[in-house]
Write a protein that holds these residues in place. Structure first.
Motif, PDB file in Angstrom:
ATOM      1  N   LEU A 105       0.829  -1.202   0.000  1.00 51.19           N
ATOM      2  CA  LEU A 105       0.000   0.000   0.000  1.00 51.19           C
ATOM      3  C   LEU A 105       0.862   1.251   0.000  1.00 51.19           C
ATOM      4  CD1 LEU A 105      -2.767   1.368   0.167  1.00 51.19           C
ATOM      5  CD2 LEU A 105      -2.670   1.087   2.661  1.00 51.19           C
ATOM      6  N   ALA A 106       1.932   1.233   0.758  1.00 52.56           N
ATOM      7  CA  ALA A 106       2.823   2.398   0.798  1.00 52.56           C
ATOM      8  C   ALA A 106       3.431   2.664  -0.580  1.00 52.56           C
ATOM      9  CB  ALA A 106       3.919   2.171   1.842  1.00 52.56           C
ATOM     10  N   HIS A 107       3.824   1.613  -1.280  1.00 50.54           N
ATOM     11  CA  HIS A 107       4.395   1.797  -2.611  1.00 50.54           C
ATOM     12  C   HIS A 107       3.335   2.250  -3.608  1.00 50.54           C
ATOM     13  CE1 HIS A 107       7.812  -0.343  -0.905  1.00 50.54           C
ATOM     14  NE2 HIS A 107       8.524  -0.031  -1.977  1.00 50.54           N
ATOM     15  N   MET A 108       2.106   1.713  -3.512  1.00 49.34           N
ATOM     16  CA  MET A 108       1.043   2.132  -4.437  1.00 49.34           C
ATOM     17  C   MET A 108       0.661   3.591  -4.213  1.00 49.34           C
ATOM     18  SD  MET A 108       0.639  -0.490  -6.279  1.00 49.34           S
ATOM     19  CE  MET A 108       0.943  -2.262  -6.267  1.00 49.34           C
ATOM     20  N   CYS A 109       0.679   4.031  -2.981  1.00 52.98           N
ATOM     21  CA  CYS A 109       0.382   5.431  -2.705  1.00 52.98           C
ATOM     22  C   CYS A 109       1.462   6.347  -3.272  1.00 52.98           C
ATOM     23  CB  CYS A 109       0.249   5.645  -1.205  1.00 52.98           C
ATOM     24  SG  CYS A 109      -1.240   4.919  -0.476  1.00 52.98           S
ATOM     25  N   SER A 110       2.710   5.878  -3.252  1.00 50.44           N
ATOM     26  CA  SER A 110       3.797   6.723  -3.751  1.00 50.44           C
ATOM     27  C   SER A 110       3.680   6.953  -5.253  1.00 50.44           C
ATOM     28  CB  SER A 110       5.143   6.088  -3.417  1.00 50.44           C
ATOM     29  OG  SER A 110       5.314   4.867  -4.112  1.00 50.44           O
ATOM     30  N   VAL A 111       3.066   5.997  -5.993  1.00 52.31           N
ATOM     31  CA  VAL A 111       2.881   6.176  -7.440  1.00 52.31           C
ATOM     32  C   VAL A 111       1.431   6.517  -7.781  1.00 52.31           C
ATOM     33  CG1 VAL A 111       4.802   4.660  -8.003  1.00 52.31           C
ATOM     34  CG2 VAL A 111       2.515   3.694  -7.776  1.00 52.31           C
ATOM     35  N   LYS A 112       0.557   6.713  -6.758  1.00 56.42           N
ATOM     36  CA  LYS A 112      -0.855   7.089  -6.930  1.00 56.42           C
ATOM     37  C   LYS A 112      -1.587   6.112  -7.837  1.00 56.42           C
ATOM     38  CE  LYS A 112       0.150  11.958  -6.137  1.00 56.42           C
ATOM     39  NZ  LYS A 112       0.045  13.355  -6.638  1.00 56.42           N
ATOM     40  N   PHE A 113      -1.398   4.836  -7.533  1.00 57.24           N
ATOM     41  CA  PHE A 113      -2.036   3.762  -8.292  1.00 57.24           C
ATOM     42  C   PHE A 113      -3.387   3.478  -7.638  1.00 57.24           C
ATOM     43  CE2 PHE A 113      -0.372   0.000 -10.972  1.00 57.24           C
ATOM     44  CZ  PHE A 113      -1.575  -0.071 -11.643  1.00 57.24           C
ATOM     45  N   LYS A 114      -4.472   4.190  -8.114  1.00 53.56           N
ATOM     46  CA  LYS A 114      -5.749   4.197  -7.414  1.00 53.56           C
ATOM     47  C   LYS A 114      -6.368   2.813  -7.296  1.00 53.56           C
ATOM     48  CE  LYS A 114      -7.223   8.928  -8.415  1.00 53.56           C
ATOM     49  NZ  LYS A 114      -8.289   9.765  -9.017  1.00 53.56           N
ATOM     50  N   GLU A 115      -6.322   2.025  -8.383  1.00 49.54           N
ATOM     51  CA  GLU A 115      -6.970   0.716  -8.331  1.00 49.54           C
ATOM     52  C   GLU A 115      -6.394  -0.137  -7.196  1.00 49.54           C
ATOM     53  OE1 GLU A 115      -5.686   2.210 -10.866  1.00 49.54           O
ATOM     54  OE2 GLU A 115      -6.738   1.895 -12.760  1.00 49.54           O
ATOM     55  N   TRP A 116      -5.072  -0.145  -7.071  1.00 52.83           N
ATOM     56  CA  TRP A 116      -4.430  -0.940  -6.012  1.00 52.83           C
ATOM     57  C   TRP A 116      -4.646  -0.323  -4.646  1.00 52.83           C
ATOM     58  CZ3 TRP A 116      -2.343  -5.643  -5.899  1.00 52.83           C
ATOM     59  CH2 TRP A 116      -2.033  -6.271  -7.120  1.00 52.83           C
ATOM     60  N   ILE A 117      -4.686   0.999  -4.576  1.00 53.34           N
ATOM     61  CA  ILE A 117      -4.894   1.647  -3.277  1.00 53.34           C
ATOM     62  C   ILE A 117      -6.260   1.279  -2.731  1.00 53.34           C
ATOM     63  CG2 ILE A 117      -5.190   3.873  -2.138  1.00 53.34           C
ATOM     64  CD1 ILE A 117      -3.129   5.018  -4.082  1.00 53.34           C
ATOM     65  N   VAL A 118      -7.284   1.307  -3.588  1.00 51.48           N
ATOM     66  CA  VAL A 118      -8.634   0.975  -3.136  1.00 51.48           C
ATOM     67  C   VAL A 118      -8.691  -0.465  -2.632  1.00 51.48           C
ATOM     68  CG1 VAL A 118     -11.024   0.659  -3.898  1.00 51.48           C
ATOM     69  CG2 VAL A 118      -9.736   2.672  -4.628  1.00 51.48           C
ATOM     70  N   VAL A 119      -8.098  -1.394  -3.365  1.00 55.22           N
ATOM     71  CA  VAL A 119      -8.164  -2.810  -2.988  1.00 55.22           C
ATOM     72  C   VAL A 119      -7.411  -3.053  -1.682  1.00 55.22           C
ATOM     73  CG1 VAL A 119      -7.467  -5.138  -3.654  1.00 55.22           C
ATOM     74  CG2 VAL A 119      -8.503  -3.610  -5.349  1.00 55.22           C
ATOM     75  N   LEU A 120      -6.178  -2.577  -1.589  1.00 60.65           N
ATOM     76  CA  LEU A 120      -5.361  -2.845  -0.405  1.00 60.65           C
ATOM     77  C   LEU A 120      -5.900  -2.133   0.821  1.00 60.65           C
ATOM     78  CD1 LEU A 120      -1.815  -2.641  -2.049  1.00 60.65           C
ATOM     79  CD2 LEU A 120      -2.994  -4.696  -1.273  1.00 60.65           C
ATOM     80  N   ALA A 121      -6.362  -0.884   0.658  1.00 62.07           N
ATOM     81  CA  ALA A 121      -6.920  -0.159   1.796  1.00 62.07           C
ATOM     82  C   ALA A 121      -8.193  -0.831   2.298  1.00 62.07           C
ATOM     83  CB  ALA A 121      -7.191   1.290   1.404  1.00 62.07           C
ATOM     84  N   THR A 122      -8.990  -1.398   1.385  1.00 62.52           N
ATOM     85  CA  THR A 122     -10.190  -2.132   1.806  1.00 62.52           C
ATOM     86  C   THR A 122      -9.821  -3.379   2.589  1.00 62.52           C
ATOM     87  OG1 THR A 122     -11.378  -1.322  -0.139  1.00 62.52           O
ATOM     88  CG2 THR A 122     -12.287  -3.252   0.990  1.00 62.52           C
TER      89      THR A 122
END
Length: 974
Positions: free
Chosen positions: A897-914
């Protein structure tokens, strides 16, 4: 009434003053040269200090009399020691007592005489103890100190007191400032009250003042004294003299005197118990405490003799009277049923003859000695098999097979043969026949023997005698024995002609091993005997030359067998191939004093035995021995030590070989080649070889692998067997011997294989090697045509990413070098494989292990392998892959999640944060994209599989309720 003192002074006897011959009156007779301790050559030495009696400094501060040695030791205030001989009448004729030798010590503080060993121990103000041999003109033997343990005289102070054990096998030393230590004669530290604070060093360690809180005698030692049996040591503290401290000790079976040697069991014994050293189920050595029955030991305290039977199933234990047997299999004690019979036996020694226990009994009424033969199944005079009266007091006894050795003072040896007819069982009536087969008297000026052990005849010699004489009984009769004398000299006695050949000296104890163990798993058949003393552990091998006891051919001293000087050897475990020793350990608690615990230690001798066999070209015997040991603990370690010691000797001999002229001599296999040939038969060979290489200088690797095989062949075999960790160790060797190009090729192959096996830590080491050695490769050659087509397939990958970098995280935008491109191609391919299969836990381990730049990869693969096609299916699949109920999976998800947030990868952020239920992350995302929030909400509500997230959805709705419906209709807020 007036009490009368127990001690009465009859009369004043006499007074006398010690003096040397120089200051004696003219009427004093000249001392005979044979009795003079200092010969004229020493008296003429100009450097010799004048005697205290001549200088007027004649104050005597300590006197000790040895009746056995007829010696009076006087310590003067000037730190000099006078040695005086005393006549047969002791101190009665005081006018004849003269100082016949001076020990010109400059710092003597105390002395103690070991009459049996004829050793004088002198404590000094330097905190050390000097040992002198009184049998050899007071020759200096050795110095004993705590220097090697990091303590100097500033820590301990001067020596204040010394006390020998009753058997003279050890001595205790006390210091003025701190501590007490017990040493063996050879210098093994058996016990020490001073707490060890760190590793050995030349300087004394710094100790905090509060560290002495639980240390005994931390205020120094003023007086020490052993009890009559050597089981307890009493000490008085210098700064706390109103109390006496008592330390309890256990004894070793020292292979001396009238008790036989236990080969199958390693035993210590205390005053009321037996301490049995034996391996547990995991082959770790443990100590088993066996308490002697109270009914016996209370009447016959203390334990004096302990011997195990040849099969190791029974223990014979004797106190002041009688004896008891312990069945180790059934865990039962056997005692005399009739106490009156028990009290008739004063046991002076114990032997085992098969299933018969032999008691050397002293008859007090007639001052005679006898041998009593009891079967182990019944202790009673009604079952007594034989009674053999002896000619006098024996000093040494031994048993081998059916033969008994009895030696009388001064050196009269008698050999007896025992024949038993009938079965040894309670239901039968066996008959024992006793006969004398040999008597000899040895005339020798040497010190008396303290131990003698039969040396079994070699198999070939026994068969030869059998064929010549036609008598099977006489063919097995031993004709030689080992003799250990009081002064530590070890020799071989030929009982056929009475010739005695000295072997070595400074020996404390020894073990005869040849033909002692007939079982299949015996690992030490190729050893004749071992001995231990000041020189350490020495191994003696059978020799088949003209002189079978020629020392330079027969003795092999192995430095690897030198025990730590805190470990005292007890014996052998033949089926494991180790020497067992004992050391002292201290455990601390809330009590005032620590607990002193004996701790068993083991040291293998397998590598020494294998080297001996290979030196004598006995490859098949060495292979059989190694196969017997293959399942034993530390087998791989033994092979490594074997190869290391052989290779180290080979290196040492290289310089001398290089100086020799080249001659046309037939090629002969070196010991290193023989060792490698032996090790190739075992799967541990690859590990052992590369481990030895890493422990030696790389300049000598060519010599090692010329005998062991090419490093690339070793790598290939490990690679084919999937021993990737071992194969990785060969990469450095290949780089040294074959060059960077070959090592790069092998490392790239191995990198791909380790990634396929998910060995990411190992893969990371390979990546770092490839990047580091790639520079060396480029410097060595820039001509790609020099590489084979197989090399080109790995090195000349064309990467679509235009970068020139020294590592994987560089931001340079130039073209990558071939070796960096090869590494990145492999890593990116594996990352794409993991990302496509949503193997996210492996992806995290891969990134952490190899330091792969995940951020850069995600930026490039946003529309590629990292893309999520459908939120619902991605949430379900990733939830199954990560298994969020485990802590490690949650940590992996947080990492991603930290890496996805650094590149603003919304699809992965939504899945991992959920999956992580990180509401704050989702609120921050949806507040700026309400259209995404609406799609997210509808998806979770429309799928039954996502019911577990409804509480999360409600929480998000409350957080986002402040957002207006108009904004929701018109799209996301800019």
């Amino acid at each position: 009434m007036l009490s009368v003192s127990v001690f009465h002074c009859l009369q004043f006897s006499d007074s006398f003053k010690l003096g040397c011959s120089a200051c004696s009156s003219p009427r004093t007779t000249t001392v005979v040269d044979a009795l003079v301790f200092d010969p004229p050559s020493l008296r003429e030495n100009s450097n010799t200090s004048p005697a205290p009696c001549c200088t007027g400094n004649s104050a005597i501060i300590h006197v000790e009399l040895s009746v056995k040695l007829r010696l009076l030791v006087a310590l003067y205030a000037g730190c000099q020691i006078g040695l005086c001989t005393v006549g047969k009448k002791g101190l009665k004729q005081t006018s004849n007592i003269r100082v016949e030798r001076w020990l010109n010590t400059i710092d003597a503080m105390c002395t103690s005489v070991a009459s049996d060993q004829q050793i004088l121990a002198v404590g000094s103000s330097r905190g050390v103890v000097e040992l002198y041999d009184l049998a050899e003109n007071a020759r200096h033997i050795r110095t004993i100190s705590l220097y090697d343990w990091g303590y100097s005289v500033e820590d301990t102070g001067p020596v204040t007191c010394i006390s020998w054990t009753p058997d003279n096998c050890a001595f205790a030393v006390g210091w003025k400032f701190r501590g007490l230590t017990v040493w063996s004669v050879s210098g093994c530290r058996l016990m020490c009250t001073i707490r060890q604070t760190g590793s050995n060093s030349a300087s004394s360690p710094m100790v905090k003042p509060g560290a002495f809180k639980f240390e005994p005698l931390m205020g120094g030692t003023s007086h020490i004294q052993w009890d009559d049996y050597g089981y307890k040591l009493f000490a008085v503290e210098e700064s706390l003299s109103e109390r006496i401290l008592a330390f309890s000790f256990a004894k070793c079976c020292l292979n001396r005197g009238l008790s036989g040697k236990t080969y199958t069991r390693q035993i210590l014994y205390g005053e009321d118990r037996i301490l049995l050293v034996q391996p547990d189920d995991t082959d770790e050595l443990k100590i088993l405490h066996l308490n002697v029955p109270v009914s016996y030991i209370s009447q016959n305290w203390p334990v004096l003799h302990v011997v195990a039977s040849n099969d190791g199933m029974y223990l014979a234990v004797a106190g002041s009277h009688g004896l008891v047997l312990y069945d180790l299999h059934n865990k039962r004690w056997r005692v005399f049923g009739d106490v009156t019979q028990e009290q008739k036996i004063q046991c002076k020694g114990l032997l085992w003859l098969s299933k018969i226990v032999i008691v050397c009994n002293y008859i007090d009424s007639s001052n005679m000695y006898e041998l009593l033969f009891f079967p182990r199944y019944h202790l009673d005079y009604s079952s007594l098999l034989y009674r053999k009266p002896l000619l006098g007091r024996p000093i040494v006894m031994d048993v081998f097979q059916d033969y008994i050795l009895v030696t009388y003072s001064p050196f009269d040896v008698h050999i007896f043969h025992v024949a038993i007819s009938g079965e040894l069982s309670p239901t039968s009536s066996p008959v024992l026949q006793f006969s004398t087969v040999r008597e000899l008297s040895i005339m020798s000026p040497k010190s008396p023997p303290v131990s003698m052990r039969f040396i079994p005849e070699p198999t070939g010699e026994a068969m030869l005698k059998h064929d010549t004489n036609g008598s099977s009984d006489l063919s097995q009769q031993p004709s030689r024995c080992l003799v250990l004398r009081m002064n530590g000299e070890l020799s071989v006695l030929d009982m056929d002609d009475g010739h005695e050949q000295a072997l070595t000296n400074s020996v404390e104890l020894f073990w005869v091993t040849c033909s002692q163990y007939e079982e299949k798993g015996n690992l030490i058949k190729e050893v004749s005997w071992l001995d231990y003393g000041h020189k350490g552990m020495q191994v003696w091998y059978p020799s088949h030359g003209a002189n079978p006891f020629k020392q330079e051919d027969f003795l092999q001293l192995d430095p690897e067998l030198e025990f730590d000087r805190e470990v005292y050897p007890l014996g052998l475990l033949p089926n494991v191939g180790v020497v067992v020793g004992i050391s002292q350990r201290m455990s601390f608690s809330t009590a005032e004093f620590p607990c002193f615990e004996p701790s068993p230690q083991a040291q293998t001798i397998l590598h020494c035995l294998l080297r001996h066999l290979l030196q004598r070209d006995k490859h098949e015997e060495a292979l059989r021995l190694a196969n017997l040991s293959a399942e034993k603990p530390h087998f791989s370690r033994c092979l490594e030590w074997l190869l290391f010691t052989v290779f180290d000797a080979e290196i040492s001999s290289q310089s001398s070989k290089n100086q020799l002229s080249q001659k046309n001599v037939p090629a002969k296999k070196s010991l290193l080649e023989k060792t490698c040939d032996l090790l190739r038969n075992f799967p541990e060979y690859m590990d052992v070889l590369v481990s030895v290489a890493r422990k030696t200088d790389g300049r000598h690797w060519a010599d090692l692998f010329s005998a062991a095989g090419r490093s690339t062949e070793m790598f290939e075999e490990c690679f084919q067997r999937r021993w990737y960790r071992t194969a990785a160790c060969y990469i450095l060797v290949i780089a040294k011997l074959e060059g960077p190009a070959v090592s790069q090729y092998c490392a790239l192959r191995l990198l791909q294989a380790t990634l396929d096996e998910s060995l990411y830590e190992l893969a990371g080491e390979l990546v770092r090697f490839l990047l580091r050695s790639g520079r060396d490769f480029e410097n060595a050659t820039t001509d790609s045509e020099k590489l084979s087509p197989r090399f080109l397939g790995y090195f000349l990958f064309r990467s679509p990413y235009k970068r020139q970098s020294s590592d994987l995280k560089s931001n340079s935008m130039k073209e990558l070098s071939p070796h960096i491109a090869s590494v990145m191609n492999i890593l990116e391919s594996h990352a794409s494989y993991l990302m496509s299969g949503k193997e996210l836990s492996k992806l995290v381990a891969f990134v952490k292990g190899t330091q792969f730049d995940l951020v850069e990869y995600l930026q490039r693969e946003r529309l590629g392998s990292a893309r999520l096609e459908n939120f619902a299916s991605a949430l379900e699949l990733i939830g199954q892959k990560l298994q969020m109920d485990t802590l490690q999976s949650r940590l992996d998800a947080e990492f991603l999640l930290a890496h996805m947030c650094s590149v603003k990868f919304k699809e992965w952020i939504v899945v991992l944060a959920t999956l992580l239920r990180r509401a704050e992350v989702l609120v921050d995302l949806f507040r700026h994209d309400l259209r995404l929030w609406k799609a997210y909400s509808i998806t979770l509500q429309s799928h039954d599989v996502f019911r577990e997230y409804l509480d999360l959805l409600n929480a998000l709705e409350e957080e986002l309720s402040s957002v207006s419906d108009l904004t929701l209709q018109n799209g996301p807020v800019s």
